[in-house]
Design a protein around this motif. Structure first.
Motif, PDB file in Angstrom:
ATOM      1  N   GLY A 277       0.789  -1.225   0.000  1.00 38.81           N
ATOM      2  CA  GLY A 277       0.000   0.000   0.000  1.00 38.81           C
ATOM      3  C   GLY A 277       0.819   1.270   0.000  1.00 38.81           C
ATOM      4  N   GLY A 278       2.142   1.152   0.036  1.00 36.70           N
ATOM      5  CA  GLY A 278       3.001   2.333   0.002  1.00 36.70           C
ATOM      6  C   GLY A 278       3.032   3.106   1.310  1.00 36.70           C
ATOM      7  N   ALA A 279       2.824   2.432   2.418  1.00 41.12           N
ATOM      8  CA  ALA A 279       2.833   3.106   3.723  1.00 41.12           C
ATOM      9  C   ALA A 279       4.236   3.563   4.095  1.00 41.12           C
ATOM     10  N   ALA A 280       4.306   4.622   4.873  1.00 35.10           N
ATOM     11  CA  ALA A 280       5.588   5.123   5.362  1.00 35.10           C
ATOM     12  C   ALA A 280       5.850   4.647   6.785  1.00 35.10           C
ATOM     13  N   VAL A 281       4.778   4.318   7.524  1.00 33.59           N
ATOM     14  CA  VAL A 281       4.904   3.955   8.937  1.00 33.59           C
ATOM     15  C   VAL A 281       3.946   2.829   9.270  1.00 33.59           C
ATOM     16  N   ILE A 282       4.412   1.894  10.099  1.00 34.01           N
ATOM     17  CA  ILE A 282       3.540   0.929  10.757  1.00 34.01           C
ATOM     18  C   ILE A 282       3.481   1.362  12.211  1.00 34.01           C
ATOM     19  N   VAL A 283       2.276   1.587  12.714  1.00 36.70           N
ATOM     20  CA  VAL A 283       2.090   1.988  14.113  1.00 36.70           C
ATOM     21  C   VAL A 283       1.669   0.755  14.890  1.00 36.70           C
ATOM     22  N   THR A 284       2.487   0.393  15.884  1.00 37.57           N
ATOM     23  CA  THR A 284       2.248  -0.819  16.655  1.00 37.57           C
ATOM     24  C   THR A 284       2.792  -0.674  18.068  1.00 37.57           C
ATOM     25  N   ALA A 285       2.184  -1.397  18.973  1.00 34.40           N
ATOM     26  CA  ALA A 285       2.719  -1.465  20.336  1.00 34.40           C
ATOM     27  C   ALA A 285       3.731  -2.598  20.440  1.00 34.40           C
TER      28      ALA A 285
ATOM     29  N   LYS B   9       6.745  -3.310  18.750  1.00 35.68           N
ATOM     30  CA  LYS B   9       7.914  -2.993  17.930  1.00 35.68           C
ATOM     31  C   LYS B   9       8.966  -4.087  17.946  1.00 35.68           C
ATOM     32  N   ARG B  10       9.050  -4.813  19.043  1.00 31.50           N
ATOM     33  CA  ARG B  10      10.109  -5.820  19.178  1.00 31.50           C
ATOM     34  C   ARG B  10      10.021  -6.866  18.071  1.00 31.50           C
ATOM     35  N   ASP B  11       8.827  -7.372  17.793  1.00 37.88           N
ATOM     36  CA  ASP B  11       8.686  -8.385  16.748  1.00 37.88           C
ATOM     37  C   ASP B  11       9.041  -7.836  15.377  1.00 37.88           C
ATOM     38  N   PHE B  12       8.679  -6.590  15.107  1.00 35.00           N
ATOM     39  CA  PHE B  12       8.956  -6.011  13.796  1.00 35.00           C
ATOM     40  C   PHE B  12      10.424  -5.647  13.629  1.00 35.00           C
ATOM     41  N   SER B  13      11.121  -5.399  14.705  1.00 31.61           N
ATOM     42  CA  SER B  13      12.533  -5.024  14.601  1.00 31.61           C
ATOM     43  C   SER B  13      13.425  -6.219  14.278  1.00 31.61           C
ATOM     44  N   ARG B  14      12.915  -7.417  14.420  1.00 32.28           N
ATOM     45  CA  ARG B  14      13.707  -8.631  14.143  1.00 32.28           C
ATOM     46  C   ARG B  14      13.389  -9.232  12.775  1.00 32.28           C
ATOM     47  N   ALA B  15      12.985  -8.424  11.845  1.00 39.15           N
ATOM     48  CA  ALA B  15      12.628  -8.922  10.512  1.00 39.15           C
ATOM     49  C   ALA B  15      13.855  -9.414   9.766  1.00 39.15           C
TER      50      ALA B  15
ATOM     51  N   PRO C 176      13.889  -0.134   4.317  1.00 37.47           N
ATOM     52  CA  PRO C 176      14.328   1.149   4.881  1.00 37.47           C
ATOM     53  C   PRO C 176      13.289   2.263   4.760  1.00 37.47           C
ATOM     54  N   GLN C 177      12.410   2.191   3.767  1.00 35.42           N
ATOM     55  CA  GLN C 177      11.407   3.230   3.573  1.00 35.42           C
ATOM     56  C   GLN C 177      10.237   3.102   4.548  1.00 35.42           C
ATOM     57  N   LEU C 178      10.212   2.040   5.343  1.00 36.46           N
ATOM     58  CA  LEU C 178       9.099   1.767   6.246  1.00 36.46           C
ATOM     59  C   LEU C 178       9.556   1.894   7.694  1.00 36.46           C
ATOM     60  N   ALA C 179       9.003   2.869   8.403  1.00 36.74           N
ATOM     61  CA  ALA C 179       9.343   3.074   9.812  1.00 36.74           C
ATOM     62  C   ALA C 179       8.374   2.273  10.687  1.00 36.74           C
ATOM     63  N   ILE C 180       8.881   1.761  11.797  1.00 38.48           N
ATOM     64  CA  ILE C 180       8.068   1.056  12.777  1.00 38.48           C
ATOM     65  C   ILE C 180       8.048   1.921  14.032  1.00 38.48           C
ATOM     66  N   GLN C 181       6.869   2.412  14.416  1.00 38.35           N
ATOM     67  CA  GLN C 181       6.766   3.321  15.550  1.00 38.35           C
ATOM     68  C   GLN C 181       5.588   2.948  16.435  1.00 38.35           C
ATOM     69  N   THR C 182       5.696   3.349  17.701  1.00 37.90           N
ATOM     70  CA  THR C 182       4.537   3.261  18.592  1.00 37.90           C
ATOM     71  C   THR C 182       3.664   4.487  18.318  1.00 37.90           C
ATOM     72  N   ALA C 183       2.447   4.465  18.814  1.00 38.85           N
ATOM     73  CA  ALA C 183       1.557   5.611  18.638  1.00 38.85           C
ATOM     74  C   ALA C 183       2.159   6.856  19.281  1.00 38.85           C
ATOM     75  N   GLY C 184       2.772   6.707  20.444  1.00 38.40           N
ATOM     76  CA  GLY C 184       3.402   7.838  21.116  1.00 38.40           C
ATOM     77  C   GLY C 184       4.528   8.437  20.307  1.00 38.40           C
ATOM     78  N   GLU C 185       5.347   7.591  19.691  1.00 38.42           N
ATOM     79  CA  GLU C 185       6.453   8.079  18.860  1.00 38.42           C
ATOM     80  C   GLU C 185       5.926   8.826  17.639  1.00 38.42           C
ATOM     81  N   LEU C 186       4.876   8.306  17.034  1.00 38.26           N
ATOM     82  CA  LEU C 186       4.291   8.960  15.876  1.00 38.26           C
ATOM     83  C   LEU C 186       3.744  10.336  16.245  1.00 38.26           C
ATOM     84  N   LEU C 187       3.026  10.404  17.354  1.00 39.03           N
ATOM     85  CA  LEU C 187       2.463  11.684  17.787  1.00 39.03           C
ATOM     86  C   LEU C 187       3.547  12.677  18.178  1.00 39.03           C
ATOM     87  N   ALA C 188       4.612  12.195  18.800  1.00 39.20           N
ATOM     88  CA  ALA C 188       5.704  13.078  19.200  1.00 39.20           C
ATOM     89  C   ALA C 188       6.452  13.624  17.999  1.00 39.20           C
TER      90      ALA C 188
END
Length: 74
Positions: free
Chosen positions: A37-45, A47-53, A58-70
């Motif tokens: 879908g061409g997303a720039a960010v996956i918002v998830t609580a 992150k640990r599982d996604f960081s071990r891919a 590189p074009q896809l950021a993995i962030q928590t909702a708090g990080e995205l809002l900040a």
């Protein structure tokens, strides 16, 4: 509301070309949909599982909702 939401959605075919990518098989579809879908960010609580891919997107950021809002400038 759901009808209004669906009226602006776009069907994105997913071909499951990147499996297995994550340790938790239940999370793989999230990566595939985001890339397809061409997303720039996956918002998830979870992150640990996604960081071990195995494959990196590189074009896809993995962030928590708090990080995205900040990161947003209002």
């Amino acid at each position: 509301m759901l009808d209004a939401f669906l009226s602006v959605c776009l069907w994105v075919p997913i071909y499951y070309l990147w499996r297995p990518n994550l340790r938790d098989e239940a999370d793989n579809h999230v990566i595939e949909l985001a890339i397809g879908g061409g997303a720039a960010v996956i918002v998830t609580a979870n992150k640990r599982d996604f960081s071990r891919a195995e494959l990196l997107f590189p074009q896809l950021a993995i962030q928590t909702a708090g990080e995205l809002l900040a990161a947003k400038e209002y």
